[in-house]
Every structure is written in structure tokens, then in C-alpha cells.
Design a protein around this motif. Structure first.
Motif, mmCIF file in Angstrom:
data_model
loop_
_atom_site.group_PDB
_atom_site.id
_atom_site.type_symbol
_atom_site.label_atom_id
_atom_site.label_comp_id
_atom_site.label_asym_id
_atom_site.label_seq_id
_atom_site.Cartn_x
_atom_site.Cartn_y
_atom_site.Cartn_z
ATOM 1 N N GLY A 98 0.823 -1.196 0.000
ATOM 2 C CA GLY A 98 0.000 0.000 0.000
ATOM 3 C C GLY A 98 0.860 1.250 0.000
ATOM 4 O O GLY A 98 1.815 1.350 0.782
ATOM 5 N N HIS A 99 0.553 2.176 -0.894
ATOM 6 C CA HIS A 99 1.242 3.470 -0.924
ATOM 7 C C HIS A 99 0.217 4.541 -0.581
ATOM 8 O O HIS A 99 -0.745 4.753 -1.322
ATOM 9 C CB HIS A 99 1.844 3.736 -2.304
ATOM 10 C CG HIS A 99 2.657 4.994 -2.365
ATOM 11 N ND1 HIS A 99 3.958 5.048 -1.922
ATOM 12 C CD2 HIS A 99 2.346 6.252 -2.793
ATOM 13 C CE1 HIS A 99 4.420 6.277 -2.085
ATOM 14 N NE2 HIS A 99 3.462 7.034 -2.605
ATOM 15 N N ALA A 100 0.410 5.189 0.561
ATOM 16 C CA ALA A 100 -0.584 6.142 1.061
ATOM 17 C C ALA A 100 -0.011 7.555 1.091
ATOM 18 O O ALA A 100 1.197 7.751 1.270
ATOM 19 C CB ALA A 100 -1.045 5.743 2.461
ATOM 20 N N THR A 101 -0.890 8.521 0.921
ATOM 21 C CA THR A 101 -0.551 9.934 1.069
ATOM 22 C C THR A 101 -1.580 10.572 1.985
ATOM 23 O O THR A 101 -2.785 10.422 1.768
ATOM 24 C CB THR A 101 -0.560 10.666 -0.288
ATOM 25 O OG1 THR A 101 0.303 9.979 -1.209
ATOM 26 C CG2 THR A 101 -0.076 12.094 -0.128
ATOM 27 N N ILE A 102 -1.106 11.246 3.021
ATOM 28 C CA ILE A 102 -1.999 11.904 3.966
ATOM 29 C C ILE A 102 -1.716 13.411 3.979
ATOM 30 O O ILE A 102 -0.622 13.856 3.642
ATOM 31 C CB ILE A 102 -1.857 11.343 5.394
ATOM 32 C CG1 ILE A 102 -0.410 11.463 5.889
ATOM 33 C CG2 ILE A 102 -2.336 9.902 5.450
ATOM 34 C CD1 ILE A 102 -0.218 11.054 7.346
ATOM 35 N N ALA A 103 -2.730 14.178 4.369
ATOM 36 C CA ALA A 103 -2.592 15.620 4.501
ATOM 37 C C ALA A 103 -2.457 15.973 5.973
ATOM 38 O O ALA A 103 -3.279 15.563 6.795
ATOM 39 C CB ALA A 103 -3.802 16.335 3.894
ATOM 40 N N VAL A 104 -1.422 16.734 6.307
ATOM 41 C CA VAL A 104 -1.150 17.134 7.685
ATOM 42 C C VAL A 104 -0.923 18.637 7.726
ATOM 43 O O VAL A 104 -0.168 19.179 6.900
ATOM 44 C CB VAL A 104 0.089 16.395 8.233
ATOM 45 C CG1 VAL A 104 0.484 16.929 9.608
ATOM 46 C CG2 VAL A 104 -0.159 14.890 8.294
ATOM 47 N N GLU A 105 -1.598 19.322 8.651
ATOM 48 C CA GLU A 105 -1.358 20.753 8.822
ATOM 49 C C GLU A 105 0.058 20.940 9.374
ATOM 50 O O GLU A 105 0.452 20.307 10.346
ATOM 51 C CB GLU A 105 -2.405 21.327 9.779
ATOM 52 C CG GLU A 105 -2.440 22.847 9.817
ATOM 53 C CD GLU A 105 -1.395 23.420 10.746
ATOM 54 O OE1 GLU A 105 -0.804 24.458 10.406
ATOM 55 O OE2 GLU A 105 -1.164 22.820 11.814
ATOM 56 N N ALA A 106 0.836 21.808 8.723
ATOM 57 C CA ALA A 106 2.282 21.831 8.936
ATOM 58 C C ALA A 106 2.697 22.250 10.338
ATOM 59 O O ALA A 106 3.599 21.643 10.925
ATOM 60 C CB ALA A 106 2.931 22.753 7.899
ATOM 61 N N GLU A 107 2.077 23.259 10.910
ATOM 62 C CA GLU A 107 2.580 23.812 12.163
ATOM 63 C C GLU A 107 2.147 22.998 13.380
ATOM 64 O O GLU A 107 2.951 22.704 14.253
ATOM 65 C CB GLU A 107 2.123 25.271 12.303
ATOM 66 C CG GLU A 107 2.571 26.167 11.154
ATOM 67 C CD GLU A 107 4.068 26.080 10.865
ATOM 68 O OE1 GLU A 107 4.857 26.028 11.832
ATOM 69 O OE2 GLU A 107 4.447 26.050 9.682
ATOM 70 N N GLN A 108 0.867 22.608 13.449
ATOM 71 C CA GLN A 108 0.359 21.850 14.589
ATOM 72 C C GLN A 108 0.529 20.345 14.425
ATOM 73 O O GLN A 108 0.463 19.594 15.391
ATOM 74 C CB GLN A 108 -1.129 22.167 14.808
ATOM 75 C CG GLN A 108 -1.421 23.588 15.247
ATOM 76 C CD GLN A 108 -0.955 23.872 16.660
ATOM 77 O OE1 GLN A 108 -0.810 22.973 17.480
ATOM 78 N NE2 GLN A 108 -0.704 25.141 16.947
ATOM 79 N N GLY A 109 0.725 19.893 13.181
ATOM 80 C CA GLY A 109 0.823 18.458 12.939
ATOM 81 C C GLY A 109 -0.516 17.756 12.988
ATOM 82 O O GLY A 109 -0.591 16.554 13.283
#
Length: 435
Positions: A98-109
Motif C-alpha cells: 500500500g502506498h498512502a498519502t496523507i494531509a497534515v497541517e504543517a505547524e500543529q501536525g
């Protein structure tokens, strides 16, 4: 995860998808199988029919989660974090990766959701591919595909940075990135650097460094600790790999910034940290270099996701690959794993996320009613989060999962157990019973 649109073009399939998602998030602590997920014979048949339906594919299973994620990113600096893991290996050279991509808010994580998911089958008897083949013919092109998809989905973000580990150290990731995307990748190849600077791993040896401390979270086999890192940085020019003919439109060389961080005086018996990070971001001072290191450290979130899917939660590796159709079940597990980790991520309320990131609006009344029954007399036993927030729901699930408000913080298994109990309570609540 609120879903209003029809993604399968069939109301029954949309409802079955939601049913499986709820069952996955509630049954995760005990591992998964179609029989266990179904709960009853009718539920088992319903799940089996959904997974085998011609209209159902891993792409369409992931689509609603991806659409929800892209609606949450406006005005944010979003990290598009990619990684690859093995969902199942039969021990005879046959595996599903499985190759996954997630979105994370940069400053708070804060984990915002899923951006992409690809399933790749590998077999022992696959023919060997010739060396020197074009980049698009290699399995590694999945990194580029996910980066391009992130650029399309995250158009409303204020900034997008693709973050990946050493497997993504591919020349085209730097030379062919979309203009709206920055990249940050841990270096794997000790390339020859243009301009007489020697090789990549040694080219910063004469640069000045500056030290600072970072807190490293606990990991399997490692306790939480504070590390002192020396940081240095500089511009380097990398060139197209010599073992492949340059393709049309791909520049022969590319300038990037190298940020190197290495641990000073690590504890005895502990592997010292040494990161060499290549990035398209401009780095002109030590504050920016430390910022780059902090962005890279957020990559840990996708490793937490994979552990939630595997040993710490759903235990997908124990499911037989003969379970038909295994690919669709893996896709459903990936979506549910993200939901579980979103609860864990926002347990302190720092992300300030709405409950609709994981639940639907109709769940709010039951969550609030259950919360009242779980609160104790002391301040620590009160739900401290605002109603309607994801943190409020996470507190409810953690308490239902066995957390006592005093020791430690609830992890994925506790959250999954709490979700299981909440779904059972919710059923009675929706039928008009008392909570």
C-alpha cells in the motif's frame, strides 16, 4: 467522516460503505475478517456483496475520504506525506503493498485526512525488468503520481510541501515537481554534486553548524528522549542519473537545498540521528533550517497510521490474501485507520477540528449525552473540550475505551475500543432508548 454525495451512484452501496467504515472503526481491536465485521449473518452477507460489487474498487472506496480531505485545507500550509508499507505477504514472494498519502497541517501536525491510496501487487514470478528503462515504467513513479495528485487536490492550500523518506529520493521528484508544490525528501543516494563540490554526503563538511535540542517521541523499542542536533545547510546542484537517458522536458541538473542534522553525543547504545534532507524550499539561515527539520519530523504521523492499520489496531497483516476481494478490504481499512488516528491526534484539542472530520453531524446529540454519563466529580474527570469538536468526541471514545483521565494518553487501541462501545450505545440511542 461526513459523506453527503453519492460516490458509487447507488444509495445502497453508499450506505454499505458507511456500514463497513463504522464496523471497522468499532471492531479494530480484535483484528478484522468479513465474518467479524458483519456481526450477524446478514451483516456478513451485506459486506461480502459490497466488496464484490462490480461498481466497487479501491479507487472509489478512497474517493469520498479524499474529497472530504480536500475540503479542509483552505488557507493552510499542508504537508502531503507519502510512504509505502506491506499490507500482506504470503511468505512465498507474493505481497500487496500500500502506498498512502496523507494531509497534515504543517505547524500543529494535525492529520486532516487521506489524499491518495495506491495498492500494488508484487509476485515472485514477475519478470525482471531491464535496467535503464524510462522513469514512467518503474514502480517508483508512484511517488510522482501522488505528488501530482496532491497538487491537484490542494489548490486552496496556502502552501503544499510533499514530504517523504529515502525511498522517494528520485531525481524527477525535484526536477519535475508541479510549480505549486515544494518537496522535502530524506536523501538516500550519495550523488556526485555539480560544481566540484564532491559527493553529496560530504559536501557540507566545511560549513558552520549550529546546535539545538529536539524532543523525540517514544517509538517501538525507544523511549522518549531529548536529542541535541547540530545543523548545517547549503545549496547543491544534483544531476540526472547517468544510468537513464534524459527524457524530453526533464532538465539535466537541478539546484536544491541540503539540510543536514546529526546528533551530538547520543546516549550509549542508541543509534545517533543523522538526517540529510533535500528540499526545494529556500533556506538562508539556521531558523529556516530548523523549520525544515521540524517539517520532516511530521513524517512520523504516517508511520503511526501504518501501525494503526497493522499491529496496533486492525492487524490487516493477519488477514488471508485469499479473502476476496482483499484489495477492497485493504482500502476500507486504510480509510478507517485514518479516522482512528484523527481521533488520537486531536485528543488534546490542539488541532481545533470539528467532529465531522470523523463522525456525522447526527452523532453529536448521542456524543453529548454519553459524555455526561462519563464525567466524574474532579476537574480531570470532566470533558474539557467544546461540544461539536473532534476533541470532545475523542474524549468520549477514550473514556469508553478504558482511559481513566489520569495516566498517560489514549492511543489507537483505546480509541478503537471506545468507538466500538459508542456505536453500540448510539444504536440504542437512535432507536429511542435511554443512554
Amino acid at each position: 467522516m461526513e459523506q453527503q454525495a453519492s460516490f458509487f451512484g447507488d444509495y445502497r452501496l453508499d450506505q454499505a460503505s458507511r456500514f463497513i467504515h463504522d464496523r471497522l472503526t468499532s471492531q479494530g481491536p480484535d483484528g478484522i475478517s468479513v465474518r467479524r465485521l458483519g456481526g450477524t449473518r446478514a451483516g456478513e452477507i451485506r459486506i461480502g456483496r459490497f466488496l464484490r460489487n462490480d461498481k466497487v474498487s479501491e479507487e472509489r472506496i478512497i474517493e469520498p475520504a479524499v474529497a472530504a480531505t480536500s475540503s479542509r485545507v483552505a488557507g493552510l500550509h499542508v504537508l502531503s506525506i507519502q510512504d509505502t508499507t506491506s499490507f500482506r505477504d504470503d511468505g512465498r514472494g507474493n505481497s500487496l503493498v500500500g502506498h498512502a498519502t496523507i494531509a497534515v497541517e504543517a505547524e500543529q501536525g494535525t492529520l486532516l485526512g487521506l489524499l491518495d491510496g495506491q495498492l500494488i501487487e508484487r509476485h515472485q514470478d514477475d519478470p525482471e525488468l531491464p535496467s535503464g528503462r524510462s522513469f514512467c515504467d518503474r514502480q517508483s513513479c508512484r511517488w510522482m503520481a501522488s505528488m501530482n495528485r496532491s497538487a491537484e487536490l490542494l489548490g486552496e492550500a496556502s502552501m503544499v510541501t510533499v514530504v517523504a523518506d529515502r525511498e522517494a529520493d528520485i531525481y524527477e521528484m525535484f526536477a519535475c515537481r508541479p510549480g505549486s508544490v515544494e518537496v522535502l525528501i530524506r536523501a538516500s543516494h550519495d550523488r556526485v554534486v555539480e560544481g566540484g563540490a564532491g559527493k553529496l554526503f560530504a559536501c557540507l563538511g566545511n560549513r558552520p553548524s549550529e546546535e539545538h535540542e529536539v524532543v523525540l517521541p517514544a517509538r517501538p523499542g525507544q523511549k522518549k528522549r531529548t536529542a541535541r542536533l547540530a545543523v548545517r545547510f547549503g545549496l547543491v546542484t544534483i544531476r540526472h542519473p547517468r544510468n537513464r537517458a534524459p527524457e524530453e522536458g526533464v532538465p539535466r541538473e537541478q539546484q536544491v537545498c541540503l539540510v543536514e542534522a546529526f546528533e551530538v553525543s547520543p546516549p550509549k547504545g542508541v543509534s545517533a540521528i543523522h538526517w540529510r534532507l533535500l528540499t526545494s524550499h529556500g533556506v538562508e539561515g539556521f531558523d529556516q533550517a530548523r523549520w525544515i527539520i521540524q517539517l520532516y519530523r511530521q513524517r512520523w504521523i504516517i508511520e503511526q497510521l501504518f501501525r494503526t492499520i497493522k499491529t496496533q489496531g486492525f492487524d490487516i497483516e493477519r488477514v488471508s490474501m485469499a479473502t476476496a476481494p482483499f484489495r477492497n478490504l485493504c482500502a476500507m481499512t486504510l480509510v478507517a485507520g485514518v479516522s482512528c488516528l484523527q481521533l488520537v491526534q486531536d485528543r488534546d484539542g490542539e488541532g481545533n477540528r470539528p467532529l465531522e472530520d470523523v463522525f456525522v453531524s447526527a452523532d453529536r446529540e448521542a456524543l453529548e449525552a454519553v459524555s455526561v454519563t462519563l464525567e466524574g466529580r474532579t476537574a480531570k474527570q470532566k470533558n474539557p473540550h467544546p461540544e461539536g469538536s473532534l476533541a470532545f468526541a475523542a474524549w468520549v471514545c477514550a473514556r469508553l475505551g478504558g482511559w481513566n483521565c489520569y495516566y498517560g494518553k489514549p492511543g489507537p487501541v483505546v480509541m478503537l475500543r471506545g468507538l466500538y462501545k459508542f456505536r453500540a450505545i448510539q444504536l440504542g440511542y437512535d432507536l429511542g432508548g435511554n443512554v
